[in-house]
Design an enzyme around this catalytic site. Structure first.
Site, PDB file in Angstrom:
ATOM      1  N   HIS A  54       0.840  -1.200   0.000  1.00 25.11           N
ATOM      2  CA  HIS A  54       0.000   0.000   0.000  1.00 25.11           C
ATOM      3  C   HIS A  54       0.878   1.255   0.000  1.00 25.11           C
ATOM      4  CE1 HIS A  54      -3.855   2.093   1.572  1.00 25.11           C
ATOM      5  NE2 HIS A  54      -2.957   3.046   1.385  1.00 25.11           N
ATOM      6  N   HIS A  56       1.354   5.394  -2.153  1.00 29.33           N
ATOM      7  CA  HIS A  56       0.759   6.440  -2.997  1.00 29.33           C
ATOM      8  C   HIS A  56       1.883   7.067  -3.802  1.00 29.33           C
ATOM      9  CE1 HIS A  56      -3.338   6.490  -1.250  1.00 29.33           C
ATOM     10  NE2 HIS A  56      -2.708   6.029  -0.178  1.00 29.33           N
ATOM     11  N   GLU A 207     -10.752   5.154   8.319  1.00 20.21           N
ATOM     12  CA  GLU A 207      -9.489   5.796   8.717  1.00 20.21           C
ATOM     13  C   GLU A 207      -9.808   6.923   9.704  1.00 20.21           C
ATOM     14  OE1 GLU A 207      -7.173   7.141   5.394  1.00 20.21           O
ATOM     15  OE2 GLU A 207      -5.521   7.851   6.642  1.00 20.21           O
ATOM     16  N   ASP A 303       2.194   3.147   3.141  1.00 20.99           N
ATOM     17  CA  ASP A 303       1.231   4.215   2.858  1.00 20.99           C
ATOM     18  C   ASP A 303       1.976   5.453   2.354  1.00 20.99           C
ATOM     19  OD1 ASP A 303      -1.219   5.362   2.510  1.00 20.99           O
ATOM     20  OD2 ASP A 303      -1.832   5.296   4.601  1.00 20.99           O
TER      21      ASP A 303
END
Ligand SMILES: [Zn+2]
Length: 383
Positions: A54, A56, A207, A303
């Site tokens: 995971h 970005h 979240e 993340d």
């Protein structure tokens, strides 16, 4: 750095779940034998090469003027960053993130790419794919078309754009539904699209620390109702840790029945959950132990890395595992490894997955120091 070997012995290496030093022979594209070392320990630890589940990539390593004040503040900063970024900047960010992960021993990654109103995420998805292509055989990259709050999957035009994304470089359907008018309807719409297209699903879910706004149980029920067991992943799931014990147990059992993989993001959750003027009262991590006990696969991801959501990080799976150990009290080394190695937690004869050699005497040593100079060893069969 990686090497392609037809036959070789890794002499005197430390291995997970085994005491002492070992000689590992590699032949015909697999681990052939593992035997007590004939010579001295090499000072190298062999692990399954990492899978980063995971990230970005489209925002990583963007220099930001200040850290975020909250998740909502980070989202606004991220929107502004996206609107002012060029394709070249996005590609460079992704290439930097992928390069760091590969340097740390990752051979596969999954990255979310914002699926925005600007052009349905097309430009940034292509930039990230171009960066992934630059990796050659060093690592594989899966792209999640990540529906932002402005492209709620409940909207027909958003679903049409997501379907187009699958034909244009995206591998997985994703969304952030917390700010949707009806998060349950948004999840249902995304799963319906997954059913229609055959795509996997990976959502950012719960979240936050509000037990009244937890959608994980709904996701599990909706997954089962559509026969999508084993095809859905949920990242964060922080709110699960705020439910009472009875409800949390019920949700964990349903998540297990739905075959949902849960990804805890320890760095981001520790940084951003319960963030305010003072000291956080909650850790923000999902119920890692309870989910595992219920039979849910739990993974650990980096993340955000040096972007509007999180000012630190280097896409290092060893750092992520260390933070999972620290933040969620995961002492079991097999669980830590499985979390960052795509479910693998040991090296055994017959394994064909690449290995990573870390200059460390044990996994505890590796987690403590997170040393550089790691080397991926691939196990291709001779041609
Ligand atoms: Zn994320």
């Amino acid at each position: 750095m990686s090497s392609h070997l037809a036959a070789r012995t890794l002499a005197g290496v430390a291995l997970p779940a085994r005491e002492g030093a070992w000689d590992v022979t590699l032949a015909d594209g697999a681990v052939a034998t593992i035997s007590p070392a004939a010579g001295e320990p090499s000072g190298l630890l062999a692990l399954p090469a990492f899978h980063e589940p995971h990230t970005h990539a489209d925002r990583a390593f963007a220099s930001m003027p200040r850290p975020p004040r909250s998740l909502e503040d980070a989202i606004l900063m991220s929107d502004a960053l996206r609107e002012t970024s060029t394709s070249e900047q996005v590609q460079l960010r992704a290439a930097t993130l992928f390069g760091r992960a590969v340097e740390h021993g990752a051979v596969s990654l999954r990255t979310h790419v914002d699926h925005s109103p600007m052009d349905g995420g097309r430009r940034d998805r292509r930039a990230v794919r171009a960066a992934a292509d630059q990796l050659g055989s060093a690592a594989t990259v899966e792209i999640v078309a990540f529906a932002t709050r402005e492209l709620d999957p409940v909207l027909p035009e958003s679903r049409a754009a997501l379907a187009t994304a699958l034909e244009d470089g995206a591998d997985v359907l994703g969304a952030f539904v917390a700010l949707s008018a009806d998060p349950a309807a948004s999840l249902d719409a995304l799963l319906d699209l997954a059913l229609a297209t055959g795509a996997l699903v990976d959502v950012h879910l719960d979240e936050h620390g509000d037990p009244a706004a937890s959608w994980l149980e709904h996701l599990a029920c909706a997954t089962i109702a559509r026969g999508l067991e084993g095809r859905v992943t949920a990242g964060h799931c922080c709110a699960l840790a705020t439910l009472d014990e009875t409800r949390a147990s019920r949700v964990a059992a349903k998540v297990a029945a739905a075959g949902i993989t849960v990804i805890a993001l320890p760095a981001l959750n520790l940084f951003l959950q319960d963030r305010g003027a003072g000291t956080p009262r909650r850790r923000g991590l999902t119920l890692v132990h309870e989910l595992l006990a219920a039979g849910v696969p739990v993974r650990f991801g980096a993340d955000n890395v040096r972007d509007p959501f999180y000012p630190y990080g280097d896409a290092d799976p060893l750092e992520t595992a260390w933070l999972a150990g620290l933040g969620a009290h995961v002492d079991d080394q097999a669980t830590l490894l499985a979390g960052v190695c795509g479910g693998r937690s040991s090296i055994e004869p017959g394994d064909r997955h690449p290995l990573v050699l870390v200059p460390a005497t044990s996994l505890t040593d590796a987690l403590s120091r997170r040393p550089g100079d790691r080397r991926v060893v691939r196990l291709e069969a001779p041609r």
